[in-house]
Scaffold this active site. Structure first.
Site, PDB file in Angstrom:
ATOM      1  CB  VAL A  49      34.555  47.578  45.505  1.00  0.00           C
ATOM      2  CG1 VAL A  49      35.759  48.351  44.959  1.00  0.00           C
ATOM      3  CG2 VAL A  49      35.029  46.417  46.364  1.00  0.00           C
ATOM      4  CE1 TYR A  50      30.054  52.355  39.951  1.00  0.00           C
ATOM      5  CE2 TYR A  50      28.060  52.220  41.287  1.00  0.00           C
ATOM      6  CZ  TYR A  50      28.753  52.750  40.209  1.00  0.00           C
ATOM      7  OH  TYR A  50      28.145  53.675  39.399  1.00  0.00           O
ATOM      8  CB  ALA A  51      28.554  51.493  47.294  1.00  0.00           C
TER       9      ALA A  51
END
Length: 242
Positions: free
Chosen positions: A152-154
């Site tokens: 999700v962060y990436a």
């Protein structure tokens, strides 16, 4: 000190800690006045008391759309101008996607992507009218490499890297430079959400950099001659395997 930013005003989101605070200190050391934007009033007050008149606190909850939309107006009210926007505020989710709840995904994507876009949109007409300005965005090496333990962060950083590089091409004709700095793991509060085993290994191997390592890169980018744009810079710990 070269006073490279004397006479300039910067606004930095997420300025109460980590990369934002390190960049605040670096900019003030180079002669700038800095509007520190954060939702933590207590932290802002303490920092600005320490840093003196060049540090100007501004409490904004960036996840509140109405509050977020006041950024430029409040900066101009407090400082009279804006030369540099550092869109730095962000959050982190690590681990398997199946362990992540939808509300957390929404909050992180709103802060890491939507808020950055809104902040840039908010200041661009002002900078275009002036015919000059710098916009810096804190991205991540995860925006250049599919990091399997933080999908999700990436994904949020891949999105924001694309936003920076497409918008940069639209605004450079107006004298505005736009760029992203993409650090590897930084010794900051964001790492609290890292998988424990990954964090332990990174610390043991020296695979973490300090916020000042990132602020040094940002200052290099900002202090190039106006005809030079460092469009993106990846800053990694030498022992980080990516």
């Amino acid at each position: 000190m070269t006073n490279a930013l004397t006479g300039k005003v910067a606004a930095i989101t997420g300025a109460a800690s980590g990369i934002g605070l390190a960049t605040t200190r670096a900019m003030i050391a180079e002669g700038a006045r800095v509007v520190l934007i954060d939702r933590d009033k207590g932290a802002l007050d303490a920092i600005c008391k320490e840093l003196g008149e060049a540090a100007i606190p501004l409490v904004i909850d960036l996840l509140d759309p109405k509050d977020c939309a006041t950024l430029l107006a409040q900066v101009l009210e407090k400082a009279g101008q804006l030369d540099i926007l550092h869109a730095n505020a962000g959050s982190y989710i690590g681990g398997d996607l199946t362990d992540t709840d939808p509300d957390t995904i929404d909050r992180m994507l709103n802060l890491n992507v939507n808020v950055v876009m809104k902040n840039v949109l908010n200041v661009l007409p002002y900078m275009i009218e002036r015919g000059t300005g710098d916009i810096m965005v804190t991205s991540s090496v995860a925006g250049h490499f599919p990091v399997s333990w933080e999908p999700v962060y990436a994904s949020s950083k891949w999105a924001i890297n694309n936003f920076v590089q497409t918008t940069r091409r639209q605004v450079n004709k107006h004298g505005i430079r736009m760029a992203a700095v993409s650090p590897g793991p930084v010794n900051s509060a964001l790492l609290a959400d890292w998988p424990e085993e990954n964090l332990r290994k990174a610390k043991e191997s020296g695979s973490i950099i300090e916020p000042t390592d990132v602020s040094d890169a940002i200052m290099f980018m900002l202090t190039r001659p106006r005809h030079v744009t460092i469009r993106d810079m990846v800053v990694l710990p030498s022992n980080f395997d990516m």
